[in-house]
Design a protein around this motif. Structure first.
Motif, PDB file in Angstrom:
ATOM      1  N   PRO A   1       0.823  -1.219   0.000  1.00 33.99           N
ATOM      2  CA  PRO A   1       0.000   0.000   0.000  1.00 33.99           C
ATOM      3  C   PRO A   1       0.854   1.265   0.000  1.00 33.99           C
ATOM      4  CG  PRO A   1      -0.694  -1.531   1.727  1.00 33.99           C
ATOM      5  CD  PRO A   1       0.613  -2.029   1.210  1.00 33.99           C
ATOM      6  N   ASP A   2       0.285   2.315  -0.539  1.00 37.42           N
ATOM      7  CA  ASP A   2       0.938   3.611  -0.497  1.00 37.42           C
ATOM      8  C   ASP A   2       1.234   4.000   0.957  1.00 37.42           C
ATOM      9  OD1 ASP A   2       1.875   6.138  -1.365  1.00 37.42           O
ATOM     10  OD2 ASP A   2      -0.095   7.023  -0.961  1.00 37.42           O
ATOM     11  N   HIS A   3       2.451   4.432   1.213  1.00 37.39           N
ATOM     12  CA  HIS A   3       2.925   4.854   2.534  1.00 37.39           C
ATOM     13  C   HIS A   3       3.045   3.716   3.548  1.00 37.39           C
ATOM     14  CE1 HIS A   3       2.363   8.902   0.946  1.00 37.39           C
ATOM     15  NE2 HIS A   3       3.138   9.323   1.925  1.00 37.39           N
ATOM     16  N   ALA A   4       3.057   2.470   3.062  1.00 28.78           N
ATOM     17  CA  ALA A   4       3.519   1.388   3.930  1.00 28.78           C
ATOM     18  C   ALA A   4       5.052   1.369   3.919  1.00 28.78           C
ATOM     19  CB  ALA A   4       2.978   0.039   3.467  1.00 28.78           C
ATOM     20  N   TRP A   5       5.643   2.005   2.920  1.00 29.78           N
ATOM     21  CA  TRP A   5       7.096   2.197   2.794  1.00 29.78           C
ATOM     22  C   TRP A   5       7.319   3.683   2.583  1.00 29.78           C
ATOM     23  CZ3 TRP A   5      10.503   3.934  -1.107  1.00 29.78           C
ATOM     24  CH2 TRP A   5      11.843   3.580  -0.963  1.00 29.78           C
ATOM     25  N   PHE A   6       7.961   4.337   3.540  1.00 28.96           N
ATOM     26  CA  PHE A   6       8.153   5.789   3.427  1.00 28.96           C
ATOM     27  C   PHE A   6       9.448   6.227   4.118  1.00 28.96           C
ATOM     28  CE2 PHE A   6       5.776   4.810   7.179  1.00 28.96           C
ATOM     29  CZ  PHE A   6       5.988   5.796   8.136  1.00 28.96           C
ATOM     30  N   PRO A   7      10.586   5.681   3.699  1.00 29.31           N
ATOM     31  CA  PRO A   7      11.848   6.018   4.371  1.00 29.31           C
ATOM     32  C   PRO A   7      12.236   7.483   4.246  1.00 29.31           C
ATOM     33  CG  PRO A   7      12.275   4.854   2.334  1.00 29.31           C
ATOM     34  CD  PRO A   7      10.796   4.766   2.568  1.00 29.31           C
ATOM     35  N   PHE A   8      11.682   8.176   3.247  1.00 31.41           N
ATOM     36  CA  PHE A   8      12.016   9.583   3.048  1.00 31.41           C
ATOM     37  C   PHE A   8      10.843  10.501   3.376  1.00 31.41           C
ATOM     38  CE2 PHE A   8      14.610   7.090   0.064  1.00 31.41           C
ATOM     39  CZ  PHE A   8      15.877   7.449   0.512  1.00 31.41           C
ATOM     40  N   GLY A   9       9.896  10.009   4.160  1.00 33.78           N
ATOM     41  CA  GLY A   9       8.734  10.806   4.497  1.00 33.78           C
ATOM     42  C   GLY A   9       7.712  10.780   3.378  1.00 33.78           C
ATOM     43  N   GLY A  10       6.961  11.865   3.228  1.00 36.60           N
ATOM     44  CA  GLY A  10       5.935  11.900   2.197  1.00 36.60           C
ATOM     45  C   GLY A  10       5.298  13.264   2.098  1.00 36.60           C
ATOM     46  N   GLY A  11       4.376  13.391   1.151  1.00 35.65           N
ATOM     47  CA  GLY A  11       3.703  14.659   0.959  1.00 35.65           C
ATOM     48  C   GLY A  11       4.649  15.722   0.424  1.00 35.65           C
ATOM     49  N   GLN A  12       4.280  16.989   0.620  1.00 37.05           N
ATOM     50  CA  GLN A  12       5.101  18.094   0.131  1.00 37.05           C
ATOM     51  C   GLN A  12       6.475  18.136   0.783  1.00 37.05           C
ATOM     52  OE1 GLN A  12       2.982  22.028  -0.674  1.00 37.05           O
ATOM     53  NE2 GLN A  12       1.611  21.130   0.844  1.00 37.05           N
ATOM     54  N   ARG A  13       6.586  17.535   1.970  1.00 38.72           N
ATOM     55  CA  ARG A  13       7.841  17.636   2.711  1.00 38.72           C
ATOM     56  C   ARG A  13       8.674  16.362   2.597  1.00 38.72           C
ATOM     57  NH1 ARG A  13       7.400  22.482   6.303  1.00 38.72           N
ATOM     58  NH2 ARG A  13       9.489  21.906   6.938  1.00 38.72           N
ATOM     59  N   THR A  14       8.446  15.585   1.543  1.00 39.50           N
ATOM     60  CA  THR A  14       9.335  14.461   1.264  1.00 39.50           C
ATOM     61  C   THR A  14      10.778  14.961   1.207  1.00 39.50           C
ATOM     62  OG1 THR A  14       7.640  13.304  -0.007  1.00 39.50           O
ATOM     63  CG2 THR A  14       9.916  12.672  -0.422  1.00 39.50           C
ATOM     64  N   CYS A  15      11.700  14.170   1.729  1.00 41.43           N
ATOM     65  CA  CYS A  15      13.107  14.561   1.755  1.00 41.43           C
ATOM     66  C   CYS A  15      13.577  14.999   0.371  1.00 41.43           C
ATOM     67  CB  CYS A  15      13.960  13.393   2.251  1.00 41.43           C
ATOM     68  SG  CYS A  15      15.736  13.705   2.185  1.00 41.43           S
ATOM     69  N   LEU A  16      14.124  16.202   0.281  1.00 38.53           N
ATOM     70  CA  LEU A  16      14.589  16.718  -1.002  1.00 38.53           C
ATOM     71  C   LEU A  16      15.736  15.892  -1.574  1.00 38.53           C
ATOM     72  CD1 LEU A  16      14.574  20.578  -0.293  1.00 38.53           C
ATOM     73  CD2 LEU A  16      12.951  19.277  -1.666  1.00 38.53           C
ATOM     74  N   GLY A  17      16.508  15.249  -0.697  1.00 36.03           N
ATOM     75  CA  GLY A  17      17.662  14.485  -1.159  1.00 36.03           C
ATOM     76  C   GLY A  17      17.382  13.022  -1.425  1.00 36.03           C
ATOM     77  N   ALA A  18      16.108  12.625  -1.528  1.00 34.67           N
ATOM     78  CA  ALA A  18      15.776  11.209  -1.703  1.00 34.67           C
ATOM     79  C   ALA A  18      16.407  10.631  -2.960  1.00 34.67           C
ATOM     80  CB  ALA A  18      14.259  11.026  -1.729  1.00 34.67           C
ATOM     81  N   ARG A  19      16.272  11.321  -4.075  1.00 39.11           N
ATOM     82  CA  ARG A  19      16.847  10.832  -5.339  1.00 39.11           C
ATOM     83  C   ARG A  19      18.356  10.715  -5.221  1.00 39.11           C
ATOM     84  NH1 ARG A  19      15.843   8.316 -10.330  1.00 39.11           N
ATOM     85  NH2 ARG A  19      17.395   9.019 -11.842  1.00 39.11           N
ATOM     86  N   PHE A  20      19.000  11.724  -4.654  1.00 37.85           N
ATOM     87  CA  PHE A  20      20.453  11.697  -4.458  1.00 37.85           C
ATOM     88  C   PHE A  20      20.841  10.459  -3.655  1.00 37.85           C
ATOM     89  CE2 PHE A  20      24.445  12.571  -2.475  1.00 37.85           C
ATOM     90  CZ  PHE A  20      25.132  13.491  -3.265  1.00 37.85           C
TER      91      PHE A  20
END
Length: 461
Positions: free
Chosen positions: A384-403
């Motif tokens: 399910p969506d947000h059963a995995w969220f190591p970088f948070g979520g929504g507008q405040r998802t970690c900016l460095g997730a892709r990096f």
């Protein structure tokens, strides 16, 4: 604010002590305490952290609603004095118009196009470590991963390794991570700013070291008139908002430190846990070697290989599920806040935990097993969506997730082509701090893979 299809029905949690509430139980074993809340009381549990009224949520739909409502129905919890000393007024602690301005200025520095430009540096730093390693050598895995990721972040952030200053800066950031983590789970979280404990004095010394070097770097760039550059610092200095205003020197410092901590400690932690998991999973490791041989054929990876290294990515994703570096996210209810159609009293701190949700058997069958195949596109169990969220979520998802994801995959691919890390099977114990680290050093014996056999299964290695 959207309402989830799953109603939120808060259940009273364990009785706390006067004044401190459930803080002692939480401080002794944060992960066990949160798992107990979920398992014994349900998906929405009221509890108290010191004087704070708290609500712990575990259902992915409620988590998605919470993270999507930050900046509207919920605000950022200002966690402790120590955390703010390190990050200052960076984008992760800012709110409202100030947050929107800073996010607009910082986000372009870590967009996919910019990350693409940093990929060669990631591989070069990993190759330098691999060239230095020797067959049969014993290493401290976390220390080695930290050296690699620190070099990566210093080169991508500042354009060079900073020479002799790199060790002092690395040590200072290590102290900061330790002190912030201790404060989050202890009584010092509630001490006023003027109280100077031993740990707080250590932190101030460490922060002063970081600030002095950043002040020097920023001043030199501005004095030379060469603010713009391909590194992250140059992009921060060159950024302008819609009114043409740059970030101040203090704002550049705060964002640089935040990017530094995210790009260094988070990824080195992820890689350490990944090597630990691979060491006890011969079949996963064999499939990794096969993919590296098929995709790379003995050459170093490039950013163009990243999307083709699907099994490598799945390994990283599964490591982030089992041992998410960021393990707890808080938010504070504002007037009118609701979750699952239920009003949340103003001032309530709402918590969700990657650790507990990532290990919930409802979303992940056999949740403690290391199974990267969970992330196959045609896997039978839909996550399910947000059963995995190591970088948070929504507008405040970690900016460095892709990096972070690209960095972890390319470093792993570069090193695993040449070495297997032989780790004596053991049950690793996570230690809660600012990040989820191993409680004790993880030591490994380096086993160089013969050139002719790097593409075949190494299940017996």
């Amino acid at each position: 604010m959207p309402v989830t299809a799953v109603p939120l029905v808060p259940t009273p949690g364990p009785r706390g002590l006067p004044l401190v509430g459930n803080l002692p139980a939480f401080g002794r074993d944060p992960l066990g305490f949160l798992a107990r809340l979920r398992d014994e009381f349900g998906d929405a549990v009221t509890w108290s952290l010191g004087p704070r009224r708290s609500l712990f949520i575990s259902h992915p739909q409620h988590i998605a609603e919470l993270l999507g409502a930050v900046e509207r129905g919920f605000g950022i919890l200002q966690i402790g004095w120590a955390f703010r000393q390190v990050t200052g007024e960076s984008v992760i602690l800012s709110e409202g118009a100030d947050w929107r301005r800073k996010r607009a200025l910082v986000q372009p520095t870590v967009r996919p196009r910019q990350v693409r430009g940093y990929a060669a540096t990631m591989v070069d730093c990993a190759r330098a470590a691999s060239d230095r390693w020797r067959d049969g050598e014993r290493i401290d895995v976390r220390a080695e991963m930290a050296l690699i990721t620190q070099r990566i972040v210093l080169r991508t952030l500042f354009g060079n390794d900073l020479g002799d200053q790199s060790r002092a800066l690395g040590d200072a950031m290590g102290v900061a991570q330790e002190v912030v983590g201790a404060e989050v789970r202890g009584i010092s979280l509630f001490l006023p700013a003027w109280v100077r404990t031993r740990n707080r004095r250590r932190l101030l010394t460490a922060v002063a070291t970081v600030d002095a070097e950043l002040h020097r770097l920023i001043s030199e760039r501005r004095a030379s008139g060469s603010e713009a550059g391909d590194d992250l610092l140059g992009r921060l200095l060159a950024a302008r908002d819609d009114q043409g205003r740059p970030l101040s020197a203090k704002e550049v410092r705060d964002e640089a430190v935040t990017l530094w901590a995210a790009g260094h400690e988070t990824t080195s932690t992820t890689l350490t846990w990944t090597w630990y998991l691979l060491a006890s999973s011969p079949s996963v490791r064999a499939r990794l070697h096969d993919e590296l041989h098929r995709v790379l054929g003995g050459r170093a990876p490039t950013i163009d290989d990243y999307e083709r290294l699907t099994w490598t990515q799945q390994i990283i994703k599964e490591a982030l599920r089992l041992y998410p570096p960021s393990w707890l996210i808080p938010a504070v209810a504002r007037d009118g806040a609701t979750l699952g159609g239920t009003p949340v009293p103003v001032g309530t701190t709402v918590w969700c935990s990657q650790w507990t949700t990532h290990r919930d058997p409802r979303w992940f069958p056999d949740p403690t097993a290391f199974r990267p195949e969970r992330w196959e596109p045609d896997a039978p169990d839909v996550v399910p969506d947000h059963a995995w969220f190591p970088f948070g979520g929504g507008q405040r998802t970690c900016l460095g997730a892709r990096f972070a994801l690209v960095e972890a995959a390319l470093v792993l691919a570069t090193l695993a082509q040449h070495f297997h890390l032989d780790i004596t099977p053991t049950q690793a114990t996570p230690q809660v701090g600012l990040l989820l680290q191993l409680a004790t050093p993880l030591r490994a014996t380096l086993r160089r893979l013969p050139a002719a056999s790097r593409g075949v299964c190494q299940a017996s290695a």
